[in-house]
Design an enzyme around this catalytic site. Structure first.
Site, PDB file in Angstrom:
ATOM      1  N   TYR A   1      53.650  38.409 -94.959  1.00 51.34           N
ATOM      2  CA  TYR A   1      53.566  39.718 -94.292  1.00 51.34           C
ATOM      3  C   TYR A   1      53.661  40.870 -95.294  1.00 51.34           C
ATOM      4  CZ  TYR A   1      53.384  37.483 -89.793  1.00 51.34           C
ATOM      5  OH  TYR A   1      52.957  36.737 -88.727  1.00 51.34           O
TER       6      TYR A   1
ATOM      7  N   HIS B   1      51.644  42.256 -79.808  1.00 49.21           N
ATOM      8  CA  HIS B   1      52.076  41.284 -80.822  1.00 49.21           C
ATOM      9  C   HIS B   1      52.893  41.933 -81.928  1.00 49.21           C
ATOM     10  CE1 HIS B   1      48.629  38.327 -79.643  1.00 49.21           C
ATOM     11  NE2 HIS B   1      49.619  38.341 -78.768  1.00 49.21           N
TER      12      HIS B   1
ATOM     13  N   SER C   1      38.732  36.819 -80.128  1.00 46.16           N
ATOM     14  CA  SER C   1      38.091  35.510 -79.904  1.00 46.16           C
ATOM     15  C   SER C   1      38.491  34.906 -78.570  1.00 46.16           C
ATOM     16  CB  SER C   1      38.467  34.546 -81.043  1.00 46.16           C
ATOM     17  OG  SER C   1      39.888  34.371 -81.056  1.00 46.16           O
TER      18      SER C   1
ATOM     19  N   GLU D   1      30.276  38.146 -81.336  1.00 45.81           N
ATOM     20  CA  GLU D   1      29.607  36.992 -80.716  1.00 45.81           C
ATOM     21  C   GLU D   1      30.344  36.651 -79.451  1.00 45.81           C
ATOM     22  OE1 GLU D   1      30.067  34.490 -84.060  1.00 45.81           O
ATOM     23  OE2 GLU D   1      32.177  34.108 -83.696  1.00 45.81           O
TER      24      GLU D   1
HETATM   25  C1  BV8 Z   1      53.662  33.100 -75.646  1.00 42.93           C
HETATM   26  C2  BV8 Z   1      51.199  37.095 -85.197  1.00 42.93           C
HETATM   27  C3  BV8 Z   1      55.198  32.438 -74.043  1.00 42.93           C
HETATM   28  C4  BV8 Z   1      50.980  38.474 -85.544  1.00 42.93           C
HETATM   29  C5  BV8 Z   1      49.900  36.030 -83.524  1.00 42.93           C
HETATM   30  C6  BV8 Z   1      49.089  29.525 -72.245  1.00 42.93           C
HETATM   31  C7  BV8 Z   1      49.909  30.545 -71.793  1.00 42.93           C
HETATM   32  C8  BV8 Z   1      50.855  31.117 -72.618  1.00 42.93           C
HETATM   33  C9  BV8 Z   1      50.998  30.686 -73.938  1.00 42.93           C
HETATM   34  C10 BV8 Z   1      50.190  29.689 -74.400  1.00 42.93           C
HETATM   35  C11 BV8 Z   1      49.236  29.106 -73.563  1.00 42.93           C
HETATM   36  N1  BV8 Z   1      48.585  28.153 -74.278  1.00 42.93           N
HETATM   37  C12 BV8 Z   1      49.097  28.133 -75.547  1.00 42.93           C
HETATM   38  C13 BV8 Z   1      50.079  29.031 -75.641  1.00 42.93           C
HETATM   39  C14 BV8 Z   1      50.865  29.317 -76.847  1.00 42.93           C
HETATM   40  C15 BV8 Z   1      50.231  30.324 -77.790  1.00 42.93           C
HETATM   41  C16 BV8 Z   1      48.731  30.267 -77.855  1.00 42.93           C
HETATM   42  O1  BV8 Z   1      48.059  31.029 -77.196  1.00 42.93           O
HETATM   43  N2  BV8 Z   1      48.204  29.371 -78.668  1.00 42.93           N
HETATM   44  C17 BV8 Z   1      46.763  29.299 -78.815  1.00 42.93           C
HETATM   45  C18 BV8 Z   1      46.409  29.159 -80.294  1.00 42.93           C
HETATM   46  C19 BV8 Z   1      46.268  28.140 -77.977  1.00 42.93           C
HETATM   47  N3  BV8 Z   1      50.647  31.662 -77.421  1.00 42.93           N
HETATM   48  C20 BV8 Z   1      51.837  32.122 -77.844  1.00 42.93           C
HETATM   49  O2  BV8 Z   1      52.627  31.453 -78.464  1.00 42.93           O
HETATM   50  C21 BV8 Z   1      52.209  33.556 -77.474  1.00 42.93           C
HETATM   51  N4  BV8 Z   1      53.498  33.526 -76.892  1.00 42.93           N
HETATM   52  O3  BV8 Z   1      52.781  32.823 -74.918  1.00 42.93           O
HETATM   53  O4  BV8 Z   1      54.960  33.011 -75.312  1.00 42.93           O
HETATM   54  C22 BV8 Z   1      56.634  32.397 -73.832  1.00 42.93           C
HETATM   55  C23 BV8 Z   1      57.069  32.131 -72.577  1.00 42.93           C
HETATM   56  C24 BV8 Z   1      58.405  32.096 -72.345  1.00 42.93           C
HETATM   57  C25 BV8 Z   1      59.283  32.305 -73.391  1.00 42.93           C
HETATM   58  C26 BV8 Z   1      58.835  32.551 -74.664  1.00 42.93           C
HETATM   59  C27 BV8 Z   1      57.487  32.590 -74.894  1.00 42.93           C
HETATM   60  C28 BV8 Z   1      52.294  34.474 -78.702  1.00 42.93           C
HETATM   61  C29 BV8 Z   1      50.944  34.786 -79.232  1.00 42.93           C
HETATM   62  C30 BV8 Z   1      51.039  35.764 -80.429  1.00 42.93           C
HETATM   63  C31 BV8 Z   1      51.072  34.978 -81.670  1.00 42.93           C
HETATM   64  N5  BV8 Z   1      50.976  35.858 -82.834  1.00 42.93           N
HETATM   65  N6  BV8 Z   1      49.947  36.572 -84.722  1.00 42.93           N
HETATM   66  C32 BV8 Z   1      50.159  38.515 -86.790  1.00 42.93           C
HETATM   67  O5  BV8 Z   1      50.513  37.814 -87.759  1.00 42.93           O
HETATM   68  O6  BV8 Z   1      49.194  39.274 -86.790  1.00 42.93           O
HETATM   69  S1  BV8 Z   1      48.421  35.544 -82.891  1.00 42.93           S
HETATM   70  C33 BV8 Z   1      47.105  36.212 -83.748  1.00 42.93           C
HETATM   71  O7  BV8 Z   1      45.974  35.943 -82.909  1.00 42.93           O
HETATM   72  C34 BV8 Z   1      47.128  37.709 -83.905  1.00 42.93           C
HETATM   73  O8  BV8 Z   1      48.160  38.365 -83.219  1.00 42.93           O
HETATM   74  C35 BV8 Z   1      45.786  38.114 -83.291  1.00 42.93           C
HETATM   75  O9  BV8 Z   1      45.807  39.387 -82.821  1.00 42.93           O
HETATM   76  C36 BV8 Z   1      45.688  37.109 -82.219  1.00 42.93           C
HETATM   77  C37 BV8 Z   1      44.355  36.964 -81.548  1.00 42.93           C
HETATM   78  O10 BV8 Z   1      43.364  36.803 -82.557  1.00 42.93           O
HETATM   79  P1  BV8 Z   1      42.119  37.810 -82.504  1.00 42.93           P
HETATM   80  O11 BV8 Z   1      42.648  39.191 -82.582  1.00 42.93           O
HETATM   81  O12 BV8 Z   1      41.273  37.461 -81.348  1.00 42.93           O
HETATM   82  O13 BV8 Z   1      41.385  37.492 -83.878  1.00 42.93           O
HETATM   83  P2  BV8 Z   1      40.354  36.311 -84.157  1.00 42.93           P
HETATM   84  O14 BV8 Z   1      40.168  36.243 -85.622  1.00 42.93           O
HETATM   85  O15 BV8 Z   1      40.785  35.081 -83.417  1.00 42.93           O
HETATM   86  O16 BV8 Z   1      39.005  36.814 -83.470  1.00 42.93           O
HETATM   87  C38 BV8 Z   1      38.345  37.973 -83.989  1.00 42.93           C
HETATM   88  C39 BV8 Z   1      37.095  38.177 -83.152  1.00 42.93           C
HETATM   89  O17 BV8 Z   1      36.445  39.361 -83.620  1.00 42.93           O
HETATM   90  C40 BV8 Z   1      36.074  37.058 -83.263  1.00 42.93           C
HETATM   91  O18 BV8 Z   1      35.636  36.686 -81.976  1.00 42.93           O
HETATM   92  C41 BV8 Z   1      34.923  37.663 -84.062  1.00 42.93           C
HETATM   93  O19 BV8 Z   1      33.666  37.191 -83.636  1.00 42.93           O
HETATM   94  C42 BV8 Z   1      35.076  39.130 -83.740  1.00 42.93           C
HETATM   95  N7  BV8 Z   1      34.563  40.035 -84.775  1.00 42.93           N
HETATM   96  C43 BV8 Z   1      34.587  39.842 -86.123  1.00 42.93           C
HETATM   97  N8  BV8 Z   1      34.046  40.929 -86.737  1.00 42.93           N
HETATM   98  C44 BV8 Z   1      33.694  41.800 -85.765  1.00 42.93           C
HETATM   99  C45 BV8 Z   1      34.028  41.241 -84.522  1.00 42.93           C
HETATM  100  N9  BV8 Z   1      33.790  41.872 -83.353  1.00 42.93           N
HETATM  101  C46 BV8 Z   1      33.216  43.093 -83.428  1.00 42.93           C
HETATM  102  N10 BV8 Z   1      32.879  43.702 -84.577  1.00 42.93           N
HETATM  103  C47 BV8 Z   1      33.101  43.090 -85.759  1.00 42.93           C
HETATM  104  N11 BV8 Z   1      32.742  43.716 -86.904  1.00 42.93           N
END
Ligand code: BV8
Length: 257
Positions: free
Chosen positions: A58, A113, A182, A208
């Site tokens: 970080y 987040h 995403s 996309e």
């Molecule tokens: C929680 C830390 C519950 C900060 C991050 C179902 C329900 C609830 C939870 C879950 C569930 N299933 C699974 C879970 C658990 C988990 C989860 O979702 N896992 C996934 C992987 C399956 N979720 C959690 O743990 C969350 N907590 O639910 O708690 C709970 C309940 C009771 C008690 C306690 C807890 C917490 C989630 C947060 C985790 N922290 N990061 C940091 O370091 O930054 S996640 C990380 O992913 C970031 O925060 C980021 O913001 C987030 C999402 O990613 P995106 O922003 O979408 O980025 P990505 O690269 O993926 O995509 C970018 C997109 O942009 C692409 O599509 C690309 O095509 C596009 N793009 C690129 N360039 C451009 C563009 N678009 C336009 N223009 C461009 N130029």
């Protein structure tokens, strides 16, 4: 043909909106998770196991964000214009931990987040602005204990912030707009389904189609700095017709018009 010209709007942004400002996304081929393992840096267990490694991850991102060449782009600015000109409340919920929406001038903003430029004490919960490197040697200004200062960032397995406010806004808004995400991280990835279940118009703007693209009434592909300003201008001109729009307007393509 329904037109959205009034009513509250909820916007969700992800790392894609900051990509053209020079910040990495997470899941693109050159993204953060291609270089470092989530389980090593973005979970409470990782911090307990090796806090110095998590701090360095970080610290590097915090230095990058403040390097001087990272500025809000036209997409961030277009959302500020929408907030200023739209006749009803606009709530921006960002998954991003950068401060580009603030620096663009956005007012009503939730960092679900957390924020890279804040630190939180794991012992007493005190949150403070923090622009320098964090380390285990530092002590909390509030409880004076050392070793507990962590990034004010929500890790996997931790509850995102202000969820009740977000859920209420999603059920009461007229339009839900998802930009640059995403659609793979929950609960944010589930917002579109919740909004749609309340009859809310939904639109995705992304480079996309996201994992949840089929759940949206509209899906517009292109770079955020192009398609977001174009979308905002059409919305403000009352020209965006929503899910009942003719197919031709469903994928405006890279030019965003
Ligand atoms: C929680 C830390 C519950 C900060 C991050 C179902 C329900 C609830 C939870 C879950 C569930 N299933 C699974 C879970 C658990 C988990 C989860 O979702 N896992 C996934 C992987 C399956 N979720 C959690 O743990 C969350 N907590 O639910 O708690 C709970 C309940 C009771 C008690 C306690 C807890 C917490 C989630 C947060 C985790 N922290 N990061 C940091 O370091 O930054 S996640 C990380 O992913 C970031 O925060 C980021 O913001 C987030 C999402 O990613 P995106 O922003 O979408 O980025 P990505 O690269 O993926 O995509 C970018 C997109 O942009 C692409 O599509 C690309 O095509 C596009 N793009 C690129 N360039 C451009 C563009 N678009 C336009 N223009 C461009 N130029």
């Amino acid at each position: 043909m329904t037109r959205v010209s009034r009513g509250p709007i909820v916007i969700l942004t992800g790392a894609g909106i900051s990509k053209e400002s020079g910040l990495e996304t997470f899941r693109d081929s050159d993204g953060i998770w291609a270089k470092v393992r989530v389980d090593d840096v973005a979970t409470p267990e990782a911090f307990a196991r090796n806090p110095a490694h998590v701090h360095e991850f970080y610290n590097m991102r915090r230095r990058r964000l403040q390097a001087g060449d990272i500025e809000p782009n036209a997409a961030h600015r277009a959302l500020v214009e929408l907030e200023a000109q739209w006749p009803d409340p606009v709530l921006l919920v960002t998954q991003n931990v950068d401060d580009l929406h603030e620096r663009a001038g956005h007012q009503r903003l939730i960092h679900m987040h957390g924020e890279l430029l804040k630190a939180r004490c794991a012992f007493c919960g005190d949150v403070q602005a923090w622009h320098d490197d964090l380390s285990v040697a530092l002590s909390c200004r509030h409880c004076c204990r050392s070793g507990g200062l962590r990034p004010h960032v929500v890790w996997f397995g931790e509850m995102p912030l202000e969820m009740e406010t977000i859920f209420a806004a999603l059920s009461e808004c007229r339009l839900f707009v998802s930009i640059g995400t995403s659609g793979t991280v929950y609960p944010a990835a589930g917002f579109v389904s919740l909004a749609a279940s309340h009859g809310v118009e939904t639109v995705e703007l992304n480079l996309e189609p996201s994992a949840g693209a089929s759940l949206f009434g509209e899906s517009i592909q292109g770079e955020a700095s192009v398609i977001v300003p174009a979308f905002v201008q059409r919305l403000l001109a009352g020209l965006w017709a929503g899910a009942s729009a003719p197919l031709a307007s469903r994928a405006m393509g890279a030019r965003g018009n």
